[in-house]
Design a protein around this motif. Structure first.
Motif, PDB file in Angstrom:
ATOM      1  N   GLY A   1       1.022  -1.197   0.248  1.00 47.53           N
ATOM      2  CA  GLY A   1       0.227   0.000  -0.228  1.00 47.53           C
ATOM      3  C   GLY A   1       0.732   1.560  -0.314  1.00 47.53           C
ATOM      4  O   GLY A   1       1.996   0.994  -0.080  1.00 47.53           O
ATOM      5  N   MET A   2       0.114   2.493   0.165  1.00 45.27           N
ATOM      6  CA  MET A   2       0.519   3.360  -0.211  1.00 45.27           C
ATOM      7  C   MET A   2       0.058   4.315   0.846  1.00 45.27           C
ATOM      8  O   MET A   2      -0.836   4.694   1.115  1.00 45.27           O
ATOM      9  CB  MET A   2       0.682   4.733  -1.622  1.00 45.27           C
ATOM     10  CG  MET A   2       1.838   3.543  -2.766  1.00 45.27           C
ATOM     11  SD  MET A   2       3.354   3.254  -2.145  1.00 45.27           S
ATOM     12  CE  MET A   2       4.013   4.600  -2.301  1.00 45.27           C
ATOM     13  N   GLY A   3       0.632   5.520   1.449  1.00 44.61           N
ATOM     14  CA  GLY A   3       0.400   6.842   2.795  1.00 44.61           C
ATOM     15  C   GLY A   3       0.598   7.244   2.903  1.00 44.61           C
ATOM     16  O   GLY A   3       2.215   7.625   1.770  1.00 44.61           O
ATOM     17  N   LEU A   4       0.830   8.969   3.247  1.00 42.52           N
ATOM     18  CA  LEU A   4       0.433   9.747   3.595  1.00 42.52           C
ATOM     19  C   LEU A   4       0.347  10.583   4.665  1.00 42.52           C
ATOM     20  O   LEU A   4      -0.567   9.884   4.809  1.00 42.52           O
ATOM     21  CB  LEU A   4       0.260  11.182   2.415  1.00 42.52           C
ATOM     22  CG  LEU A   4       0.117  12.662   2.922  1.00 42.52           C
ATOM     23  CD1 LEU A   4       1.918  13.076   2.421  1.00 42.52           C
ATOM     24  CD2 LEU A   4      -0.755  13.380   1.249  1.00 42.52           C
ATOM     25  N   ARG A   5       0.963  11.129   5.600  1.00 43.50           N
ATOM     26  CA  ARG A   5       1.222  11.316   6.777  1.00 43.50           C
ATOM     27  C   ARG A   5       0.993  13.012   7.004  1.00 43.50           C
ATOM     28  O   ARG A   5       2.608  13.390   7.054  1.00 43.50           O
ATOM     29  CB  ARG A   5       1.373  10.655   8.097  1.00 43.50           C
ATOM     30  CG  ARG A   5       1.761   9.503   7.498  1.00 43.50           C
ATOM     31  CD  ARG A   5       0.701   8.618   8.131  1.00 43.50           C
ATOM     32  NE  ARG A   5       0.867   6.721   8.073  1.00 43.50           N
ATOM     33  CZ  ARG A   5      -0.632   6.112   7.512  1.00 43.50           C
ATOM     34  NH1 ARG A   5      -0.622   7.419   6.288  1.00 43.50           N
ATOM     35  NH2 ARG A   5      -0.230   5.116   8.072  1.00 43.50           N
TER      36      ARG A   5
END
Length: 131
Positions: A121-125
């Motif tokens: 998966g990918m994410g942004l915080r």
């Protein structure tokens, strides 16, 4: 330990002590608002009535759900509470197509024992939002 999905009696003060080690943890008020805004929630209460742990799921209510948080207070860890919380939330979500969860690599074996499978998966915080 008792488990419930009703948040009506939970207050922000009941949610103190969670998110140990987070660089910018949510305030108890933010935490309560997030739980109340969730699609599904399960809370563990100790015999004293104190909230000892929780898990929540957000989603579309039809096909997909995401489990963003599983937390157990440090003094209650190692007693099977987290596993029971995950089992209960997954039971509540057994009618959706996909349930996703993101965790650090060292936690993968824990979640695999509970029936989850590793996916990429990918994410942004946006760390400026909390705190």
């Amino acid at each position: 330990m008792t488990y419930q999905d009703d948040l009506s009696a939970i207050t922000a003060d009941d949610l103190r002590g969670f998110f140990v080690g987070w660089p910018s943890p949510p305030t108890p008020a933010q935490h309560l608002a997030a739980l109340r805004g969730s699609h599904r929630v399960v809370v563990a209460r100790a015999g004293s009535g104190r909230v000892a742990g929780f898990v929540n799921a957000i989603g579309d209510g039809v096909l997909t759900a995401f489990v963003p948080w599983l937390e157990v207070l440090p003094e209650h860890q190692g007693q099977g509470i987290g596993g029971e919380l995950v089992r209960r939330i997954l039971t509540q979500l057994d009618d959706v197509y996909s349930v996703d969860l993101v965790c650090d690599a060292e936690l993968r074996p824990y979640y695999e024992r509970l029936g989850l499978t590793a996916v990429q998966g990918m994410g942004l915080r946006n760390r400026t939002v909390l705190g």
